[in-house]
Design a protein around this motif. Structure first.
Motif, mmCIF file in Angstrom:
data_model
loop_
_atom_site.group_PDB
_atom_site.id
_atom_site.type_symbol
_atom_site.label_atom_id
_atom_site.label_comp_id
_atom_site.label_asym_id
_atom_site.label_seq_id
_atom_site.Cartn_x
_atom_site.Cartn_y
_atom_site.Cartn_z
ATOM 1 N N GLU A 88 0.827 -1.208 0.000
ATOM 2 C CA GLU A 88 0.000 0.000 0.000
ATOM 3 C C GLU A 88 0.861 1.258 0.000
ATOM 4 O O GLU A 88 0.585 2.214 -0.730
ATOM 5 N N ARG A 110 2.683 1.815 -3.496
ATOM 6 C CA ARG A 110 1.813 2.368 -4.538
ATOM 7 C C ARG A 110 1.365 3.781 -4.201
ATOM 8 O O ARG A 110 1.274 4.638 -5.093
ATOM 9 N N ALA A 111 1.102 4.058 -2.926
ATOM 10 C CA ALA A 111 0.638 5.388 -2.527
ATOM 11 C C ALA A 111 1.695 6.454 -2.789
ATOM 12 O O ALA A 111 1.371 7.593 -3.149
ATOM 13 N N GLU A 112 2.963 6.102 -2.634
ATOM 14 C CA GLU A 112 4.034 7.072 -2.812
ATOM 15 C C GLU A 112 4.588 7.109 -4.231
ATOM 16 O O GLU A 112 5.522 7.853 -4.530
#
Length: 228
Positions: free
Chosen positions: A87, A90-92
């Motif tokens: 998570e 992908r978020a960064e």
């Protein structure tokens, strides 16, 4: 080594945590184990990876340490990452991983004899890395090889020892995790990935600067310096 590390991007070899650590664990793939053809070099057609693991993704884990970590290798080409790792990655907007297929953990067997609290397993995903454009510098490295590579694309050769290496200037295209040409069995990460792993406290990882990385099972020593 004769590289200017003050201005050049820094890279690190990513390995699983050492045996005997808090996160020491082994993985067995559970039947049925389905495979696809191994990837090949687009130029010479030589293999640049191992047979690809296909669904169902089911594993059994043996924990030799105290708890399961965020990173568990299955091979140099595929590995498990925890849900929180996936998570955050992908978020960064980090790059270089593909797949993100959920893994079913059928069993976690604690191998230590000490009594512990009931063990829970993180949710894991299986990911892989591509054979990318970044390449090991053919001159500025301390690798012993059996013969010069014959293919300029994959640069495959038998590596007998590594006493540090750098990437060829201009070959890296910004990936945060990749397998470099000339060393396709090793995972290399960017400095951004190193900072990311540190900020999130990701576990069961060892990150070694490429110029300090050593692998020499036969104790051959560094390659002789080239005479110019």
């Amino acid at each position: 080594m004769g590289s200017d590390t003050s201005t050049s991007p820094r890279f690190f070899v990513l390995e699983e945590g050492i045996h005997g650590s808090r996160y020491d664990a082994d993985l067995d793939k559970a039947e049925p184990i389905n495979r696809a053809d191994a990837p090949r070099c687009p130029r010479c057609d030589g293999f640049v990876g191992m047979l690809k693991w296909l669904p169902p993704y089911r594993v059994k884990l043996e924990l030799h340490g105290e708890e399961l970590g965020d990173f568990i290798e299955t091979s140099s080409y595929e590995f498990l990452i925890s849900e929180r790792f996936a998570e955050a990655f992908r978020a960064e907007g980090l790059t270089g991983l593909e797949g993100f297929h959920p893994v079913e953990v059928l069993q976690v067997r604690r191998m230590t004899k000490k009594k512990r609290e009931p063990l829970t397993s993180p949710s894991y995903f299986v990911v892989s890395t591509r054979f990318g454009p970044a390449a090991v510098d053919p001159v500025l490295n301390q690798m012993r090889i059996s013969a010069p590579p014959t293919c300029p694309e994959c640069r495959l050769t038998r590596v007998d020892a590594i006493h540090g290496f750098v990437l060829e200037p201009g070959s890296w295209r910004g990936e945060d995790i990749f397998r470099p040409r000339g060393l396709v069995g090793d995972l290399v990460v960017s400095e951004r990935f190193k900072d990311f792993a540190g900020r999130h406290g990701l576990t069961n990882m060892v990150l070694t600067p490429t110029e300090q990385y050593m692998w020499d099972p036969s104790h051959l020593g560094p390659a002789p310096l080239s005479k110019t």
